[in-house]
Design a protein around this motif. Structure first.
Motif, PDB file in Angstrom:
ATOM      1  N   ARG A 164       0.625  -1.483   0.061  1.00 33.93           N
ATOM      2  CA  ARG A 164       0.452   0.013   0.386  1.00 33.93           C
ATOM      3  C   ARG A 164       0.690   1.457   0.462  1.00 33.93           C
ATOM      4  NH1 ARG A 164      -2.504   0.526   4.710  1.00 33.93           N
ATOM      5  NH2 ARG A 164      -4.724   2.077   3.754  1.00 33.93           N
ATOM      6  N   LEU A 195       0.916   5.431  -0.258  1.00 33.70           N
ATOM      7  CA  LEU A 195      -0.283   6.682  -0.985  1.00 33.70           C
ATOM      8  C   LEU A 195       0.835   7.711  -1.392  1.00 33.70           C
ATOM      9  CD1 LEU A 195      -1.470   8.973   2.168  1.00 33.70           C
ATOM     10  CD2 LEU A 195      -0.348  10.237   0.683  1.00 33.70           C
ATOM     11  N   VAL A 210      -3.805   4.428  -2.390  1.00 37.08           N
ATOM     12  CA  VAL A 210      -4.506   4.826  -1.122  1.00 37.08           C
ATOM     13  C   VAL A 210      -4.258   6.606  -1.054  1.00 37.08           C
ATOM     14  CG1 VAL A 210      -4.680   5.035   1.757  1.00 37.08           C
ATOM     15  CG2 VAL A 210      -3.035   2.813   0.527  1.00 37.08           C
ATOM     16  N   GLU A 211      -5.113   6.929  -0.278  1.00 39.47           N
ATOM     17  CA  GLU A 211      -5.224   8.078  -1.138  1.00 39.47           C
ATOM     18  C   GLU A 211      -5.965   9.428   0.142  1.00 39.47           C
ATOM     19  OE1 GLU A 211      -5.421   9.503  -3.764  1.00 39.47           O
ATOM     20  OE2 GLU A 211      -6.012   8.698  -5.099  1.00 39.47           O
ATOM     21  N   ALA A 212      -5.039   9.885   0.241  1.00 41.97           N
ATOM     22  CA  ALA A 212      -5.206  11.503   1.459  1.00 41.97           C
ATOM     23  C   ALA A 212      -6.749  11.609   1.457  1.00 41.97           C
ATOM     24  CB  ALA A 212      -4.605  12.204   1.960  1.00 41.97           C
ATOM     25  N   ASP A 213      -7.542  12.350   2.458  1.00 37.02           N
ATOM     26  CA  ASP A 213      -8.525  12.798   3.150  1.00 37.02           C
ATOM     27  C   ASP A 213      -8.401  13.746   1.832  1.00 37.02           C
ATOM     28  OD1 ASP A 213      -8.945  11.102   4.488  1.00 37.02           O
ATOM     29  OD2 ASP A 213      -8.959  11.808   5.999  1.00 37.02           O
ATOM     30  N   ASP A 248      -2.270  13.520   7.542  1.00 40.34           N
ATOM     31  CA  ASP A 248      -2.173  12.265   5.704  1.00 40.34           C
ATOM     32  C   ASP A 248      -1.777  11.384   6.063  1.00 40.34           C
ATOM     33  OD1 ASP A 248      -3.154  14.639   4.515  1.00 40.34           O
ATOM     34  OD2 ASP A 248      -2.206  14.916   2.904  1.00 40.34           O
ATOM     35  N   LYS A 278      -3.474   6.750   8.128  1.00 41.43           N
ATOM     36  CA  LYS A 278      -3.799   6.015   7.236  1.00 41.43           C
ATOM     37  C   LYS A 278      -3.256   4.490   7.008  1.00 41.43           C
ATOM     38  CE  LYS A 278      -6.873   8.784   4.832  1.00 41.43           C
ATOM     39  NZ  LYS A 278      -7.913   8.813   4.721  1.00 41.43           N
TER      40      LYS A 278
END
Lengths: 244, 424
Positions: A129, A131, A160-163, A197, A201
């Motif tokens: 995974r 980001l 994976v995306e940051a918010d 960020d 996660k």
């Protein structure tokens, strides 16, 4: 008659000055068996001058750079640095009236093309995974190259995306000469970004597409004592996912 | 040389601030709360996103015709028995204020960043007056002898423990670090000041040209006292606050509230003239219950000059909602230390063109990472990065570039790289 394509890779002074980033891009190019003219290892695109407000000096300087680039007779140029990319793509023609007679691509576009054409093979490591951090230079301050890097990464790992991402992504603090003017502030911004960020996660790898972001985020990560966060520039990361 | 000295002093401040754990805690709380509130306000009123585009057009129309709208607003106000003035700069505004207020007076004051341009508290105190800040945040900042660190939340940088300490000194008794108790103390302390004060001083969020109506937006209720209890109300309003009509100002109000993170604020005061009554045989008497006199000073202080510039003009669209500061990757780390009277990225341009000048703006101009996220969230669509890039060009022309920038630029020109080449 079709003109034969001649590809130039503009490394840019920041990538060229960081051995691991330079090796990452060179490894990628060699593993992908790309034929190219190396350029910009010893030649700055001129962005520090425009960012410093040295407009007249920049106008004179970029003319010389353009002459050198044009003399190589390349038909296409790839750079992994958003600063160099936006200089050649937008500032040279719009600010300085210099039309470069070749197409300029950022590495994310180039890698995306290679992948589509089946010219690169990436290991499938869907258990990994990462980001993805959007650099401002090719994002909201540039043409919005958000999907290209994600497509490439998603072909081999889990993204994976940051918010807050893409056009609202949080800057790492490494641009605008901030790393030169107030380096500790730049690094504090990177550290904060990682804390806000990345850590929530549960990811320990950040991939981005800018040498400044890569270096600045790595400096920020180094200040977080309780967790090891690895930061990669996209070419460097992809090179590791390619068969030798 | 001078530019580098200024920059080094600024750099020392910033580096010191980065180590301040109190500030870090206070700002982290503020940023998280603000973003949550703002997102909720925008989600509850999604049409505001479209409204902001209309607002930008209205703002642009005003910026293109500042003289015209100032004239119209003054006409409307004068017709309504208000006194109006035009101050070309801060010194002129202070002269006018001294003439209106005089000396030996007590002044209660609403929060106004425009008053920072005049250094109102300092100037009025030196002229023999007593000034009370009544906004809780400003009140704290005034007691601390500090400067406001955010345009909406001036004491954003002060943790409750420090507020308790300073309030204890004023009260002469131990105050707990409890926000509720601390706010109640300020309420009691200031309550009688409104009625004893000779003058109430305010700014305004908007002022309409067609009716001369100023809009004052608040939550605390102090502005209602300030602009209502004393016999004289004096307002200093930057000319960019003009809106052509009442309905334009209503639109602006809505956009301002949402982007400041409010579904609605507690109060909006709309003031067009002194208080009056005609209840006895229709004879108009001024000062019925509210102020007998209303004085409105329109402040230019560099705004007309900024309006004439194709790049800088955008800064005049600013509503002072503060949204950009909470979006910035840099501001939350250092607060108003990155700024002079105006702060953050947009504040750099305001410092250069309005309050401070190029020399004061020079050290601040290299703290922006030019990331452009502020533009994405700004209700007025201001691209602060662009303003700063332009300013850097002007600083170069003015010879105000710090030495490290100069060295880097010279290295690029000479060596073809910003990084000094290693020997061999």
């Amino acid at each position: 008659m079709e003109i034969e394509e001649k590809l130039g890779v503009f490394f840019g002074c920041t990538t060229a000055g960081a051995p691991h980033l330079l090796k990452g891009l060179e490894d990628f190019l060699s593993k992908a068996k790309i034929d190219y003219v190396p350029m910009g290892k010893d030649l700055c695109c001129g962005v520090p001058l425009t960012l410093a407000g040295y407009h007249d000096e920049a106008a004179e300087y970029v003319k010389k750079v353009a002459d050198k680039l044009i003399s190589t007779k390349i038909t296409k140029m790839v750079t992994s640095c958003p600063h160099c990319y936006m200089m050649f793509k937008r500032e040279y023609p719009e600010e300085f009236g210099i039309e470069l007679p070749f197409k300029v691509l950022h590495f994310v576009e180039f890698a995306d093309e290679l992948l589509k054409e089946g010219k690169i093979k990436l290991r499938n490591r869907k258990d990994v995974r990462v980001l993805y951090h959007d650099p401002c230079g090719i994002g909201r301050r540039g043409p919005g190259l958000y999907e290209e890097p994600r497509r490439v990464l998603e072909s081999c790992v889990q993204v994976v995306e940051a918010d807050r991402n893409r056009v609202l992504g949080t800057c790492c603090g490494g641009g605008g000469l901030l790393r030169a003017s107030l380096p500790k502030l730049a690094v504090a911004a990177a550290k904060r970004k990682i804390q806000d960020d990345v850590l929530p996660k549960g990811v320990d790898t950040i991939v981005t597409s800018c040498p400044f972001c890569t270096l600045n985020l790595a400096d920020g990560a180094a200040e977080i004592a309780d967790k090891e966060i690895k930061v990669f520039d996209l070419p460097q990361f992809l090179a590791e996912q390619m068969e030798d | 040389m001078e530019a580098s000295k200024e920059f080094n002093a600024y750099k020392r401040t910033i580096y010191k601030v980065l180590k301040d754990k109190f500030l870090k805690t206070a700002l982290e709380r503020a940023v998280t709360a603000f973003r949550k509130n703002r997102d909720a306000a925008l989600a509850a009123f999604p049409e505001v996103v479209e409204k902001r585009e209309r607002l930008q057009e209205i703002k642009d129309k005003v910026i293109d015709n500042l003289d015209y709208y100032v004239g119209k607003a003054r006409e409307a106000l004068e017709k309504n028995h208000a006194h109006t003035y035009f101050a070309s700069d801060a010194d002129k505004a202070n002269e006018i204020l001294k003439n209106i207020i005089g000396t030996g007076k007590m002044i209660v004051k609403a929060k106004s960043i425009t008053s920072e341009e005049l250094e109102f508290n300092k100037v009025m105190t030196a002229y023999g007056n007593t000034v009370y800040e009544t906004d809780l945040g400003e009140f704290i900042v005034q007691l601390l002898g500090d400067k406001p660190m955010h345009i909406l939340a001036p004491a954003v940088h002060v943790p409750r423990e420090r507020v308790a300490k300073i309030f204890s000194e004023v009260a002469g008794r131990e105050m707990p670090a409890d926000p509720k108790k601390l706010a109640m103390f300020a309420r009691e302390f200031l309550r009688d000041k409104y009625f004893k004060a000779d003058v109430g001083f305010s700014g305004a969020n908007f002022i309409t040209a067609d009716t001369g109506t100023m809009f004052l937006v608040e939550n605390e209720g102090n502005i209602r006292f300030v602009t209502n209890a004393p016999e004289i109300h004096v307002a200093v309003i930057g000319v960019e606050k003009l809106m052509p009509t009442l309905s334009d100002a209503m639109l602006g109000l809505e956009v301002l509230m949402r982007y400041s993170g409010y579904l609605t604020t507690s109060y909006v005061s709309m003031i067009s003239c002194p208080a009056k009554t005609g209840d006895i045989e229709k004879v108009t008497v001024y000062g019925a219950h509210g102020p007998k006199e209303l004085h409105v000073i329109f402040l230019d202080n560099g705004r007309t000059k900024a309006a004439a510039d194709p790049v800088y003009r955008d800064m005049l669209r600013c509503l002072r909602c503060g949204a950009c500061m909470y979006e910035c990757p840099i501001y939350p780390l250092v607060s108003g230390n990155w700024g002079y009277h105006y702060m953050g990225g947009i504040g750099v341009a305001w410092t250069a063109l309005v309050s401070g000048g190029f020399a004061k703006a020079a050290p601040l101009a290299y703290s922006c990472a030019l990331c452009g996220r502020c533009k994405e969230i700004c209700p007025a669509g201001i691209d602060s990065s662009k303003l700063i890039e332009r300013l850097r060009k002007d600083l170069k022309k003015e010879g105000l570039v710090p030495s490290f920038i100069k060295e880097m630029a010279e290295t690029v020109i000479k060596e073809g790289t910003p990084y000094k080449k290693k020997e061999g």
